[in-house]
Design an enzyme around this catalytic site. Structure first.
Site, PDB file in Angstrom:
ATOM      1  N   LYS A   1       0.841  -1.187   0.000  1.00 31.40           N
ATOM      2  CA  LYS A   1       0.000   0.000   0.000  1.00 31.40           C
ATOM      3  C   LYS A   1       0.886   1.250   0.000  1.00 31.40           C
ATOM      4  O   LYS A   1       1.552   1.542   0.989  1.00 31.40           O
ATOM      5  CB  LYS A   1      -0.917   0.036   1.226  1.00 31.40           C
ATOM      6  CG  LYS A   1      -2.045   1.049   1.021  1.00 31.40           C
ATOM      7  CD  LYS A   1      -2.758   1.403   2.301  1.00 31.40           C
ATOM      8  CE  LYS A   1      -2.082   2.511   3.058  1.00 31.40           C
ATOM      9  NZ  LYS A   1      -2.004   3.794   2.321  1.00 31.40           N
TER      10      LYS A   1
ATOM     11  N   GLU B   1      10.478   1.476   9.994  1.00 28.64           N
ATOM     12  CA  GLU B   1      11.366   2.627   9.734  1.00 28.64           C
ATOM     13  C   GLU B   1      10.551   3.878  10.030  1.00 28.64           C
ATOM     14  O   GLU B   1       9.621   4.200   9.285  1.00 28.64           O
ATOM     15  CB  GLU B   1      11.826   2.621   8.268  1.00 28.64           C
ATOM     16  CG  GLU B   1      12.615   1.392   7.870  1.00 28.64           C
ATOM     17  CD  GLU B   1      13.957   1.269   8.567  1.00 28.64           C
ATOM     18  OE1 GLU B   1      14.437   2.279   9.118  1.00 28.64           O
ATOM     19  OE2 GLU B   1      14.513   0.160   8.577  1.00 28.64           O
TER      20      GLU B   1
ATOM     21  N   CYS C   1      13.229  11.875   5.984  1.00 25.64           N
ATOM     22  CA  CYS C   1      13.393  11.460   7.379  1.00 25.64           C
ATOM     23  C   CYS C   1      14.824  11.662   7.860  1.00 25.64           C
ATOM     24  O   CYS C   1      15.073  11.679   9.060  1.00 25.64           O
ATOM     25  CB  CYS C   1      12.981  10.002   7.528  1.00 25.64           C
ATOM     26  SG  CYS C   1      13.883   8.942   6.384  1.00 25.64           S
TER      27      CYS C   1
ATOM     28  N   GLU D   1       9.324  15.939  15.691  1.00 25.67           N
ATOM     29  CA  GLU D   1       9.613  15.924  14.257  1.00 25.67           C
ATOM     30  C   GLU D   1       8.679  16.900  13.528  1.00 25.67           C
ATOM     31  O   GLU D   1       7.463  16.782  13.644  1.00 25.67           O
ATOM     32  CB  GLU D   1       9.413  14.507  13.699  1.00 25.67           C
ATOM     33  CG  GLU D   1       9.827  14.411  12.238  1.00 25.67           C
ATOM     34  CD  GLU D   1       9.543  13.051  11.607  1.00 25.67           C
ATOM     35  OE1 GLU D   1       8.457  12.492  11.851  1.00 25.67           O
ATOM     36  OE2 GLU D   1      10.408  12.569  10.858  1.00 25.67           O
TER      37      GLU D   1
END
Ligand code: NAD
Length: 479
Positions: free
Chosen positions: A173, A248, A282, A383
């Site tokens: 997906k 991850e 990231c 973040e």
């Protein structure tokens, strides 16, 4: 208006319920395609196709699997321009970046694992008492791959390539925010002659299609890249049925600059590590720590560089930064600039939404530099995942290590110094899955890739990725 379809059992098919979701072009702020709003029923169909395909695919000789995958990689290269345009349109990233990084890396991922399986070796262990053990590595079966929007085809292929190469069959997906290149990729799978059911691509929302993949009893493992909060939900759910997981997740990476560094090289790379892909990688170094003797010099030179860092339509020749991926995301990032100011930060550059001529409704934002914040305030701990960096001065190695290691994350760190001993000591002490010394985002696909702390679980890359998708079996023979 383009209508995207699922790719199940080798065919492009409409979603079971016939419902679609709007997909936006972020550089214009307009809906330009429709994507399947897939549900459990679609995932059930994909799981059946993947499960039926598994016996044949897992027993297909490695040479043959490799040949088909290399064909697929060649087709990506052949269609580089179309794929790069689609990526830029769907994600908002500069077309040039997609041409140089995203799409070449997608074919490299596939070629890397297609050839890696030809060099795999199994172990044997001999016992003096008259026994020999050897290890068989069986592909797991049907596995799930769930990927994010920042590097759409790049990260999608990074997951499915080792899975398929090792003999698993896949339900994948892509992010609902950037589904287009995965859709184009499904057409390339058909063209390459990938046997039906080996890869199934189900489009839709994480809470529906994604959750159905994670919960499906036929799925043996989940390889996920995305946010830490999503990773926590997936990890918890997958544990209920003892599925293997590779997670991850997010990062809040330090970029540590010592006074003895090669200043020009550091400055050029720091511009990229701060704002490449609008800061939506990231691995971007969003917390910049500068040793005091060169703090003012760095600040002046960095801000001067930003004056030429053009934000614009992804397809314009001079564009260095395109649009952020969505309206929601732009608002989130702007919210963090406001928070930084409330926390006492001073905006040295940018901080605002931008209007680009001819693309007035696009989600553009200025590259933003903030100073004057504590290392442990929210802006420096959470973040942001946008074009926002903070500058913090430091004096000693001990001090900067405390700052760098203070977050819940531990994905990547960069260190700039000409002193090998400092570099080595920092590499030892940084709580991070990756440390780049005097460089950033240099990737050798054989190396372990992943994070520590809340940045993830497990490692991708090289033979580790192939191991993830296989189950070792010990065979013991008496002689
Ligand atoms: P996200 O977590 O919102 O979504 C990632 C994927 O998970 C999407 O396909 C989404 O549909 C799906 N998903 C969402 N909820 C789900 C659920 N309950 N069950 C199953 N699937 C679900 O992340 P994002 O916003 O697309 O991506 C940005 C994040 O990804 C950032 O945090 C970034 O740091 C991280 N990221 C990490 C890496 C890495 O290698 N560590 C690489 C790229 C991005």
């Amino acid at each position: 208006m383009i209508t995207i379809e699922n790719y199940i059992n080798g065919e492009l098919v409409a979603p079971f319920e016939g419902k679609y979701i709007d997909n936006y072009n972020p550089s214009k702020g307009e809906v330009y395609s429709q994507i399947p709003n897939s549900q459990k029923e679609d995932v059930d169909l994909a799981a059946k196709a993947a499960s039926d395909a598994f016996p044949g695919w897992s027993k297909t000789p490695k040479n043959k699997r490799s040949e088909i995958l290399v064909r697929l990689a060649d087709l990506i290269d052949k269609n580089l321009d179309e794929l790069a345009r689609a990526e830029a349109l769907d994600n908002g990233k500069p077309y040039k970046l997609a041409t140089r990084v995203d799409i070449p890396r997608a074919s490299a991922n596939i070629r890397f694992f297609a050839t890696a399986i030809l060099h795999d070796a199994s172990q044997s262990h001999h016992m003096e008492e008259g026994f020999t053990n050897y290890t068989l590595n069986h592909p797991l079966g049907v596995v799930g791959a769930i990927s994010p929007w920042n590097l759409p085809l790049y990260l999608f292929t990074w997951k499915i390539a080792p899975a398929i190469a090792s003999g698993c069959t896949v339900i994948a997906k892509p992010s609902e925010v950037t589904p287009m290149t995965a859709y184009l990729f499904s057409k390339l799978c058909i063209e390459a002659g990938l046997p039906k059911g080996v890869l199934n691509i189900v489009h839709g929302l994480g809470a529906h299609a994604g959750d159905a993949i994670v919960s499906h009893p036929k799925v043996k493992a989940i390889s996920f890249t995305g946010g830490t909060a999503t990773g926590r939900i997936i990890g918890r759910k997958a544990a209920e049925s003892f599925k293997k997981t590779s997670l991850e997740l997010g990062g809040k990476n330090p970029n540590i600059i010592f006074a003895d560094c090669d200043f020009d090289a550091m400055l050029n790379t720091t511009l990229h590590s701060s704002f490449a892909n609008q800061g939506q990688i990231c691995l971007c170094g969003s917390r910049i720590f500068i040793q005091k003797p060169i703090y003012e010099k760095f600040k002046k030179a960095f801000l001067a560089k930003l004056a030429n860092h053009t934000v614009g339509n992804p397809f314009d020749e001079g564009t260095k930064m395109g649009a952020l991926v969505s309206k929601d995301h732009l608002e989130k990032v702007l919210g963090y600039v406001k928070l930084a100011q409330e926390e006492g930060g001073k905006v040295l550059f940018g901080g605002n939404q931008l209007t680009v001529e001819g693309s007035e409704n696009g989600y553009y934002m200025e590259p933003t530099v903030i100073e004057g914040l504590d290392f442990n305030c929210r802006t420096n701990q959470e973040e942001i995942f946008g074009p926002v960096v903070t500058l913090t001065p430091f004096e000693t190695e001990e001090e900067v290590l405390e700052y760098a290691n203070s977050t819940e994350y531990g994905l990547a760190a960069t260190v700039w110094t000409e002193n090998l001993t400092t570099a080595q000591r920092m590499s030892q002490e940084l709580e991070s899955g990756i440390v780049w010394i005097n460089c950033w985002l240099v990737r050798d696909l054989r190396t372990p890739f992943g994070g520590v702390k809340n940045s993830g679980l497990g490692r991708e890359g090289g033979f580790r990725a192939l191991e993830f998708f296989t189950e070792p079996k010990n065979v013991c023979i008496k002689y």
